[in-house]
Enzyme design. Structure first.
Site, PDB file in Angstrom:
ATOM      1  N   ASP A  48       0.846  -1.203   0.000  1.00  0.00           N
ATOM      2  CA  ASP A  48       0.000   0.000   0.000  1.00  0.00           C
ATOM      3  C   ASP A  48       0.881   1.253   0.000  1.00  0.00           C
ATOM      4  O   ASP A  48       0.377   2.373  -0.056  1.00  0.00           O
ATOM      5  CB  ASP A  48      -1.026  -0.006   1.147  1.00  0.00           C
ATOM      6  CG  ASP A  48      -0.388  -0.069   2.508  1.00  0.00           C
ATOM      7  OD1 ASP A  48       0.853  -0.176   2.585  1.00  0.00           O
ATOM      8  OD2 ASP A  48      -1.127  -0.012   3.516  1.00  0.00           O
ATOM      9  N   SER A  49       2.203   1.050  -0.012  1.00  0.00           N
ATOM     10  CA  SER A  49       3.139   2.146  -0.300  1.00  0.00           C
ATOM     11  C   SER A  49       2.850   2.703  -1.696  1.00  0.00           C
ATOM     12  O   SER A  49       3.343   3.776  -2.057  1.00  0.00           O
ATOM     13  CB  SER A  49       4.592   1.661  -0.201  1.00  0.00           C
ATOM     14  OG  SER A  49       4.760   0.474  -0.963  1.00  0.00           O
ATOM     15  N   ASP A  87      -1.287  -6.209  -0.784  1.00  0.00           N
ATOM     16  CA  ASP A  87      -1.264  -5.651   0.567  1.00  0.00           C
ATOM     17  C   ASP A  87      -2.640  -5.049   0.870  1.00  0.00           C
ATOM     18  O   ASP A  87      -3.049  -4.089   0.210  1.00  0.00           O
ATOM     19  CB  ASP A  87      -0.192  -4.543   0.571  1.00  0.00           C
ATOM     20  CG  ASP A  87       0.239  -4.148   1.964  1.00  0.00           C
ATOM     21  OD1 ASP A  87      -0.183  -4.798   2.934  1.00  0.00           O
ATOM     22  OD2 ASP A  87       1.021  -3.179   2.065  1.00  0.00           O
ATOM     23  N   LYS A 117      -1.261  -9.614   2.245  1.00  0.00           N
ATOM     24  CA  LYS A 117      -0.513  -9.189   3.446  1.00  0.00           C
ATOM     25  C   LYS A 117      -1.441  -8.319   4.285  1.00  0.00           C
ATOM     26  O   LYS A 117      -2.201  -7.512   3.744  1.00  0.00           O
ATOM     27  CB  LYS A 117       0.746  -8.401   3.071  1.00  0.00           C
ATOM     28  CG  LYS A 117       1.494  -7.908   4.311  1.00  0.00           C
ATOM     29  CD  LYS A 117       2.859  -7.362   3.983  1.00  0.00           C
ATOM     30  CE  LYS A 117       2.857  -5.916   3.535  1.00  0.00           C
ATOM     31  NZ  LYS A 117       2.334  -4.972   4.550  1.00  0.00           N
ATOM     32  N   GLU A 119      -1.485  -5.865   7.778  1.00  0.00           N
ATOM     33  CA  GLU A 119      -0.799  -5.156   8.870  1.00  0.00           C
ATOM     34  C   GLU A 119      -1.625  -5.298  10.131  1.00  0.00           C
ATOM     35  O   GLU A 119      -2.832  -5.023  10.083  1.00  0.00           O
ATOM     36  CB  GLU A 119      -0.786  -3.656   8.552  1.00  0.00           C
ATOM     37  CG  GLU A 119       0.492  -3.140   8.028  1.00  0.00           C
ATOM     38  CD  GLU A 119       0.419  -1.629   7.801  1.00  0.00           C
ATOM     39  OE1 GLU A 119      -0.089  -0.901   8.663  1.00  0.00           O
ATOM     40  OE2 GLU A 119       0.909  -1.206   6.747  1.00  0.00           O
ATOM     41  N   GLU A 186       8.823  -4.555  10.427  1.00  0.00           N
ATOM     42  CA  GLU A 186       9.172  -3.205   9.948  1.00  0.00           C
ATOM     43  C   GLU A 186       9.738  -2.337  11.073  1.00  0.00           C
ATOM     44  O   GLU A 186       9.128  -2.198  12.146  1.00  0.00           O
ATOM     45  CB  GLU A 186       7.946  -2.519   9.321  1.00  0.00           C
ATOM     46  CG  GLU A 186       8.286  -1.113   8.812  1.00  0.00           C
ATOM     47  CD  GLU A 186       7.324  -0.552   7.785  1.00  0.00           C
ATOM     48  OE1 GLU A 186       6.404  -1.262   7.350  1.00  0.00           O
ATOM     49  OE2 GLU A 186       7.524   0.614   7.399  1.00  0.00           O
TER      50      GLU A 186
HETATM   51  O1  KIV Z   1       3.406  -1.097   1.638  1.00  0.00           O
HETATM   52  C1  KIV Z   1       4.526  -1.602   1.588  1.00  0.00           C
HETATM   53  O2  KIV Z   1       5.296  -1.404   0.634  1.00  0.00           O
HETATM   54  C2  KIV Z   1       4.933  -2.457   2.688  1.00  0.00           C
HETATM   55  C3  KIV Z   1       6.372  -2.845   2.758  1.00  0.00           C
HETATM   56  C4  KIV Z   1       7.187  -1.697   3.166  1.00  0.00           C
HETATM   57  C5  KIV Z   1       6.584  -4.017   3.628  1.00  0.00           C
HETATM   58  O3  KIV Z   1       4.138  -2.781   3.509  1.00  0.00           O
END
Ligand code: KIV
Length: 268
Positions: A48-49, A87, A117, A119, A186
């Site tokens: 989600d970056s 993510d 993924k 969080e 992280e």
């Molecule tokens: O969103 C992302 O790119 C991430 C990574 C930094 C692990 O969660």
């Protein structure tokens, strides 16, 4: 589409057992996904970056499920044989287990990801367990949680005190027990990440978590030097793409203005 030869979640556990480091990199579009896969990156994470790296947001909080799925599908088209993880964005796992499950399923069905993924801490373990039970592989993410910056008061290194380190350990173990196949660690002290890696049987992927994890994950745009003014401490810049792009754009503009482009070579 693709050869069908791609790793499964058990492959990454085997890599940890054999001491082979896992390489994960974010990707958000088809051409860079294709390049990353060609270069032997083990896992492509559509993080989600995306919000900051590509969509121009200030944080990950603005990224929606639809935006994330759209980019996951592009990455899959670019790298049909890569192991691709989607993510799950802010709040997509917190509006009830049923919603979380249906959202996660869209990553596998619509975007053809291999896993999702999530969080979060131990409170999400029952949701992870339901997903895994339904056949959705889940990677957990503990330590600094960018989706929690508003409650945490910003981007802070986590696990610096004994109390917070123990909390992270409990969260990580809850994720493992719930069936997560791997865990992102992280921004935490390297010694804590080492302890987690030793105490868990599933692989750990570190970002700002030192060298003792089972593998590393980086944001593609940090690694390529896309943003000249922003260099996170945990990232190593392997290229200066912003300089390369600036030079190309400047030359193009100059050549159009002075008539050097298009030349005969580019004309019909
Ligand atoms: O969103 C992302 O790119 C991430 C990574 C930094 C692990 O969660």
């Amino acid at each position: 589409m693709g050869t069908g030869k791609k790793p499964s979640v058990t492959h990454f556990r085997k890599m940890k057992q054999e001491g082979r480091r896992i390489v994960m990199l974010t990707a958000y579009d088809a051409p860079t996904a294709a390049l990353a896969h060609e270069c032997g990156i083990d896992i492509l994470l559509v993080g989600d970056s995306l919000g900051m790296a590509v969509l121009g947001y200030q944080s990950t909080l603005q990224v929606t499920l639809e935006q994330s799925l759209h980019h996951c599908a592009a990455v899959r088209r670019g790298a049909p044989d890569a192991f691709v993880i989607g993510d799950m964005p802010f709040m997509t796992c917190h509006s009830g287990e049923r919603d979380a499950l249906l959202h996660a399923a869209r990553y596998l069905q619509e975007a053809q990801c291999d896993a999702v993924k999530i969080e979060g801490d131990a409170a999400l373990a029952p949701t992870v367990e339901r997903m895994v039970h339904a056949g959705i592989p889940v990677m957990g993410h503990v330590g600094l949680l960018p989706q929690h910056i508003k409650t945490a008061g910003g981007y802070r290194i986590s696990g610096k005190t004994e109390e917070t380190a123990e909390q992270i350990l409990r969260d990580a173990k809850a994720m493992e027990e719930a069936g997560a196949f791997a865990l992102v660690l992280e921004c935490m002290p390297a010694a804590l990440a080492q302890r987690l890696t030793n105490e868990l049987s599933i692989p750990t992927l570190g970002i700002g978590a030192g060298p003792h994890c089972s593998g590393q994950v980086q944001v593609m745009h940090d690694l390529l030097g896309f943003f000249s003014g922003f260099k996170p401490k945990h990232a190593k810049q392997y290229a200066d793409l912003s300089a390369v792009i600036r030079k190309a754009f400047t030359e193009y503009a100059e050549e159009v203005r002075n008539g050097a482009f298009p030349s005969e070579e580019h004309s019909f």
